[in-house]
Design a protein around this motif. Structure first.
Motif, PDB file in Angstrom:
ATOM      1  N   ALA A 170       0.831  -1.198   0.000  1.00 39.26           N
ATOM      2  CA  ALA A 170       0.000   0.000   0.000  1.00 39.26           C
ATOM      3  C   ALA A 170       0.868   1.252   0.000  1.00 39.26           C
TER       4      ALA A 170
ATOM      5  N   ARG B  76      -5.229   2.540   5.069  1.00 40.78           N
ATOM      6  CA  ARG B  76      -6.595   2.465   4.541  1.00 40.78           C
ATOM      7  C   ARG B  76      -7.601   3.218   5.387  1.00 40.78           C
TER       8      ARG B  76
ATOM      9  N   TRP C 189      -8.251  -1.972  -2.398  1.00 39.40           N
ATOM     10  CA  TRP C 189      -7.837  -2.730  -1.212  1.00 39.40           C
ATOM     11  C   TRP C 189      -8.955  -3.699  -0.822  1.00 39.40           C
TER      12      TRP C 189
END
Length: 203
Positions: free
Chosen positions: A17, A202, A29
């Motif tokens: 990521a 995230r 994701w």
């Protein structure tokens, strides 16, 4: 769009990521709950027979596994990976060090204590992890006492690979106070534009 299958609590999954974001690549994701057996399903094992995250599926369907290999793949052509030659070899040395001498101890201690909440279950095995993890940290400290980054090429994927679990090492009860050079390096890496801590993955 390429897809990353990973766990947001994992430093190894933080790596793809992070390099994708630094390289300006869009990605999707997919959160995978390894603890619940999601990496052992037939569907997941069809992607990675080793049953581990991270896994990256490229736009053409090609599958990438192993976090440091993924780092190298997406760093190609960027400032985070020198061209072939000695400078690149120095980066690779640290990538292998991370997976052999650092991650098996620092990351596993953190997993047992902070992720699995199973410190009591592993009480007899943790002292060995702490001992070996501190040996790895001492190696890093010696290098970083003499230079701002792990290689002479500035911030590279060598630094990203070691940052992944070193910046959360205290969650595995590794005291970083004896390592001033590491602590200063962690601040330098974290200050680099686009670098995020694992707890912000995230989010």
């Amino acid at each position: 769009m390429l897809t990353v299958y990973g766990s947001s609590s994992s430093g190894n999954c933080w790596k793809p990521a992070q390099i994708l974001e630094l390289a300006g690549r869009d990605y999707r994701w997919v959160e995978i709950d390894s603890m619940a057996g999601a990496t052992r399903t037939p569907e997941f094992l069809a992607l990675n027979p080793n049953g581990k995250v991270p896994v990256v599926v490229l736009e053409d369907g090609a599958v990438l596994t192993e976090s440091n290999a993924i780092l190298a793949h997406f760093a190609e052509g960027t400032d985070y990976l020198p061209p072939p030659g000695l400078a690149r070899t120095r980066v690779l040395e640290w990538l292998f060090f991370e997976q052999y001498s650092h991650e098996p101890y620092v990351a596993v201690a953190r997993s047992w204590i902070a992720v699995q909440k199973a410190k009591a279950r592993y009480a007899d095995r943790l002292p060995e992890l702490w001992e070996r993890g501190h040996k790895a940290l001492a190696v890093m400290e010696r290098r970083l006492a003499a230079a701002p980054f792990l290689t002479d090429s500035g911030l590279t994927i060598a630094d990203l690979a070691l940052f992944a679990y070193t910046h959360v090492a205290e969650e595995g009860e590794f005291d970083l106070s004896p390592y001033p050079a590491i602590r200063a390096w962690l601040d330098r890496v974290a200050a680099h534009p686009g670098v995020r801590r694992l707890d912000r993955l995230r989010r």
